[in-house]
Design an enzyme around this catalytic site. Structure first.
Site, mmCIF file in Angstrom:
data_model
loop_
_atom_site.group_PDB
_atom_site.id
_atom_site.type_symbol
_atom_site.label_atom_id
_atom_site.label_comp_id
_atom_site.label_asym_id
_atom_site.label_seq_id
_atom_site.Cartn_x
_atom_site.Cartn_y
_atom_site.Cartn_z
ATOM 1 C CB CYS A 1 -0.885 0.039 1.237
ATOM 2 S SG CYS A 1 -2.180 -1.201 1.296
ATOM 3 C CB CYS B 1 -6.021 -1.437 4.161
ATOM 4 S SG CYS B 1 -4.266 -1.752 4.442
ATOM 5 C CD GLU C 1 -2.553 4.050 2.888
ATOM 6 O OE1 GLU C 1 -2.053 3.390 1.949
ATOM 7 O OE2 GLU C 1 -3.757 4.005 3.183
HETATM 8 N N1 THU Z 1 -4.370 0.277 -1.130
HETATM 9 C C1 THU Z 1 -3.520 1.207 -0.627
HETATM 10 O O1 THU Z 1 -2.525 1.583 -1.267
HETATM 11 N N2 THU Z 1 -3.791 1.716 0.593
HETATM 12 C C2 THU Z 1 -4.855 1.360 1.362
HETATM 13 O O2 THU Z 1 -4.944 1.762 2.508
HETATM 14 C C3 THU Z 1 -5.916 0.549 0.779
HETATM 15 C C4 THU Z 1 -5.546 -0.217 -0.429
HETATM 16 C C5 THU Z 1 -4.091 -0.292 -2.446
HETATM 17 C C6 THU Z 1 -3.697 -1.726 -2.442
HETATM 18 C C7 THU Z 1 -4.065 -2.143 -3.842
HETATM 19 O O3 THU Z 1 -2.998 -1.815 -4.710
HETATM 20 C C8 THU Z 1 -5.254 -1.259 -4.190
HETATM 21 O O4 THU Z 1 -5.212 -0.184 -3.267
HETATM 22 C C9 THU Z 1 -6.594 -1.962 -4.106
HETATM 23 O O5 THU Z 1 -6.731 -2.618 -2.897
#
Ligand code: THU
Length: 136
Positions: free
Chosen positions: A58, A89, A60
């Site tokens: 992710c 998430c 973050e």
């Molecule tokens: N994702 C993030 O980068 N940050 C989050 O807090 C939620 C999800 C990304 C992971 C994946 O590449 C896409 O968003 C869909 O889940």
């Protein structure tokens, strides 16, 4: 620690500016993040996906790990930008909690409009933190 409107805007712009680097061939859901340290530096991050889906990282966490890998551990605020102002998430909330429950979290949409301003403790009440580990 508080931040003013100008600092908020700067942080959101930093997250927006890198979002186009997101590697999202599977979800097509680009995320941009930027974290402000107490020393005044900003580290940005984007999500990086993988054909082996669980190894996706992710935005973050990329931003936090970039900062920590350069010796920064004290954070004021983190901004997260997605098209629909999606919420961080659970895994990212836990990693944020590692470095402080009072860190401000700004959640914004693709235009940079803040939809939610909270803290890590607001996103993860009752977090398990380093203090919960018995001292070795
Ligand atoms: N994702 C993030 O980068 N940050 C989050 O807090 C939620 C999800 C990304 C992971 C994946 O590449 C896409 O968003 C869909 O889940």
């Amino acid at each position: 620690m508080q931040i003013n409107e100008e600092q908020k805007e700067t942080l959101i712009q930093a997250a927006m500016a890198v979002r186009h680097w997101a590697y999202v061939p599977y979800s097509h859901y680009p995320v941009g993040a930027a974290i402000l340290t107490t020393s005044g530096k900003i580290y940005d991050g984007i999500n990086v996906e993988s054909a082996a889906f669980p190894t996706t990282m992710c935005a973050e966490r990329v931003a936090i790990y970039k900062a920590v890998s350069e010796g920064e551990r004290d954070f004021v605020a983190i901004a997260v930008v997605t098209d629909n102002a999606g919420s961080p998430c659970g895994g990212c909330r836990q990693v944020m909690a590692e470095f402080g429950l009072e860190t401000i979290v700004l959640i914004a949409d693709g235009e940079g409009k803040i939809s939610q301003e909270t803290t890590v403790s607001g996103l993860l009440p009752g977090a398990f933190t380093p203090k919960d580990l018995p001292s070795l």
